[in-house]
Design an enzyme around this catalytic site. Structure first.
Site, PDB file in Angstrom:
ATOM      1  N   TYR A 110       8.828 -32.412  67.846  1.00  0.00           N
ATOM      2  CA  TYR A 110       9.636 -31.514  68.684  1.00  0.00           C
ATOM      3  C   TYR A 110       8.964 -31.190  70.013  1.00  0.00           C
ATOM      4  CZ  TYR A 110      11.260 -30.984  63.912  1.00  0.00           C
ATOM      5  OH  TYR A 110      11.665 -31.235  62.635  1.00  0.00           O
ATOM      6  N   TYR A 158      17.517 -25.662  56.639  1.00  0.00           N
ATOM      7  CA  TYR A 158      16.874 -26.824  57.246  1.00  0.00           C
ATOM      8  C   TYR A 158      16.766 -27.901  56.169  1.00  0.00           C
ATOM      9  CZ  TYR A 158      13.674 -30.098  59.278  1.00  0.00           C
ATOM     10  OH  TYR A 158      13.123 -31.265  59.750  1.00  0.00           O
ATOM     11  N   ASP A 173      17.605 -28.373  47.571  1.00  0.00           N
ATOM     12  CA  ASP A 173      16.562 -28.973  48.401  1.00  0.00           C
ATOM     13  C   ASP A 173      15.283 -28.151  48.216  1.00  0.00           C
ATOM     14  OD1 ASP A 173      14.837 -29.836  50.334  1.00  0.00           O
ATOM     15  OD2 ASP A 173      16.270 -29.757  51.992  1.00  0.00           O
ATOM     16  N   LYS A 213       7.243 -33.033  50.500  1.00  0.00           N
ATOM     17  CA  LYS A 213       6.119 -32.268  51.041  1.00  0.00           C
ATOM     18  C   LYS A 213       4.869 -32.213  50.141  1.00  0.00           C
ATOM     19  CE  LYS A 213       8.019 -29.871  54.869  1.00  0.00           C
ATOM     20  NZ  LYS A 213       9.443 -29.619  55.119  1.00  0.00           N
TER      21      LYS A 213
HETATM   22  C1  LIG Z   1      10.488 -30.513  55.575  1.00  0.00           C
HETATM   23  C2  LIG Z   1      11.790 -30.410  54.908  1.00  0.00           C
HETATM   24  C3  LIG Z   1      12.680 -31.505  54.885  1.00  0.00           C
HETATM   25  C4  LIG Z   1      12.392 -32.817  55.584  1.00  0.00           C
HETATM   26  O1  LIG Z   1      11.276 -33.461  55.086  1.00  0.00           O
HETATM   27  P1  LIG Z   1      10.526 -34.578  55.978  1.00  0.00           P
HETATM   28  O2  LIG Z   1       9.487 -35.123  55.080  1.00  0.00           O
HETATM   29  O3  LIG Z   1       9.970 -33.832  57.173  1.00  0.00           O
HETATM   30  O4  LIG Z   1      11.543 -35.571  56.383  1.00  0.00           O
HETATM   31  C5  LIG Z   1      13.875 -31.347  54.211  1.00  0.00           C
HETATM   32  N1  LIG Z   1      14.187 -30.175  53.601  1.00  0.00           N
HETATM   33  C6  LIG Z   1      13.353 -29.126  53.601  1.00  0.00           C
HETATM   34  C7  LIG Z   1      13.740 -27.876  52.872  1.00  0.00           C
HETATM   35  C8  LIG Z   1      12.136 -29.192  54.267  1.00  0.00           C
HETATM   36  O5  LIG Z   1      11.327 -28.130  54.294  1.00  0.00           O
END
Ligand SMILES: *Cc1c(COP(=O)(O)O)cnc(C)c1O
Length: 427
Positions: free
Chosen positions: A17, A145, A246, A275
């Site tokens: 970013y 997000y 997610d 992550k």
């Molecule tokens: C970081 C994140 C993503 C995206 O993961 P990347 O490995 O950066 O592509 C998707 N959803 C959530 C909740 C996140 O924190």
């Protein structure tokens, strides 16, 4: 690194970013160990970010290093098409054991955003496969997000996400207001009324509800009441809509439960993790679903194939390290570490409220957030934090930390003191 290296970086390399015409300063890191980042300039910083939620066991961990060394000497990578290997099988066994019982089919993705893409694809393909192709929209909540690829972006918050830049390109999905009631506050059904109305009116076109359970991360660092999630699950069942959780940020203990869904005692139809999956060593994510979803897709059109297959799918090196990281999770120290971090964050961040610049202080699990009234000057704040011996990266109006679980009380104190000092000094 020399001055010329930083010049090169500034002119040629995008960071997350950032702009190449208005670059922000970067810090050269040469080594990382435990909770410390070592700067080239000689400073040693306590890491408050866990490299964006991922380095939960700390850097340079002996068990993760050993797993990586052993695997790289055997087989760093091999294609996953038509081939399988122990690291992937071992990892998927662990994932199926650790996640809710109904989840038992795994797709290994190469990043969080891709895990979300695959989850969306699964949901849409599931609906097509059962003859409900008209259910092709996604519902979500604002302030979310879900990643930076296009399908993931289309369910990120439409205001603070990137929707404006890509109007006309991004698919239009359905947004409910973000939940307002916080964990621990008194629940009231009005918080979920809007989502209920959306389902009532539009369920025939909705394939899935996607949300971050309890903790909305990069979209605003907000925490919401588990009852919202519990009722969202019920509404999904009532209106024949899949639930995609997610847990890319929240998975593997960060919120005090192994998965944030456990706060509401619910199980999603599709779960995304990423992550912290490899303990922050390399990129790997997974999308895990139920037998029912997997079988429905499997009996559907297109030969029943789930139409996704990244080149580096199931990378053995990443899988081996992920197994080692999950073994540390299974050992269970996080169950004591996370509540202790949480209590200390609660006690030591509250004083920030004395600053007139601070709008809110909130803590959930091993996540501490200080929200300011005004956007933070990132470069200036970062400089002050580095001088104080800590690595904290603000964004927007938010100062937030989610340290490695292995952080000591003294190291954590250094982080909270730096945040309090920043809030008071900026007045
Ligand atoms: C970081 C994140 C993503 C995206 O993961 P990347 O490995 O950066 O592509 C998707 N959803 C959530 C909740 C996140 O924190």
């Amino acid at each position: 690194m020399q001055a010329s290296d930083f010049e090169f970086d500034k002119h040629h390399i995008w960071h997350p970013y950032t702009s190449l015409t208005k670059p922000l300063p970067t810090y050269g890191v040469t080594r990382a160990d435990g909770v410390y980042l070592f700067l080239e300039s000689g400073e040693q910083l306590v890491d408050g970010m866990s490299s964006w939620w991922s380095a939960i066991h700390g850097y340079n961990h002996p068990a993760l290093n050993a797993a990586a060394h052993q695997q790289i000497d055997t087989m760093a990578h091999v294609m996953f098409g038509g081939i399988t290997h122990r690291p992937a099988i071992e990892l998927c066994k662990r994932l199926i054991t650790l996640t809710p019982q109904s989840l038992d089919a795994v797709f290994l993705a190469d990043s969080g955003s891709i895990a979300v893409e695959v989850a969306i694809k699964m949901a849409l393909q599931f609906q097509v496969s059962r003859g409900k192709a008209q259910k092709h929209k996604l519902a979500t909540i604002r302030q979310g997000y879900h990643g930076d690829t296009f399908a993931a972006m289309s369910v990120c918050d439409p205001v603070n996400g990137m929707h404006e830049l890509f109007t006309g390109v991004l698919p239009q999905h359905i947004f409910a207001s973000a939940p307002k009631i916080k964990p621990g506050d008194t629940w009231c059904n009005s918080d979920i009324q809007e989502l209920h109305n959306i389902f009532k009116e539009q369920h025939e076109s909705i394939a899935a509800l996607i949300l971050e359970p309890i903790v909305q991360g990069a979209g605003g660092m907000r925490f919401y009441h588990p009852e919202y999630l519990r009722q969202a699950r019920e509404l999904c069942d009532e209106y024949d809509i899949l639930l995609i959780a997610d847990e890319i940020a929240t998975g593997f203990g960060r919120t005090g439960k192994l998965f944030a869904c456990e706060h509401a005692q619910i199980s999603p139809d599709i779960l995304c993790v990423g992550k912290a999956l490899t303990g922050g060593y390399m990129t790997l994510a997974a999308t895990i679903t139920t037998r029912h979803v997997a079988d429905t897709i499997g009996n559907g059109p297109g030969g029943g194939n789930l139409m996704h297959g990244p080149t580096f799918m199931g990378n053995p090196l990443a899988c081996a390290v992920a197994c080692a990281s999950l073994d540390l999770i299974i050992q269970g120290d996080w169950q004591y570490q996370v509540p202790a971090i949480s209590a200390q964050l609660q006690a030591e961040l509250k004083p920030c409220l004395q600053s007139s610049l601070v709008a809110d202080v909130r803590v959930f699990g091993a996540i501490g957030v200080v929200e300011m009234h005004e956007p933070i000057d990132v470069a200036a704040a970062q400089k002050q934090f580095v001088a104080a011996g800590v690595w904290i990266r603000p964004f927007g109006k938010l100062l937030y930390i989610m340290p490695p679980y292995v952080i000591s009380p003294e190291e954590l104190h250094k982080l909270t003191q730096a945040i309090c000092a920043y809030c008071l000094s900026a007045e």
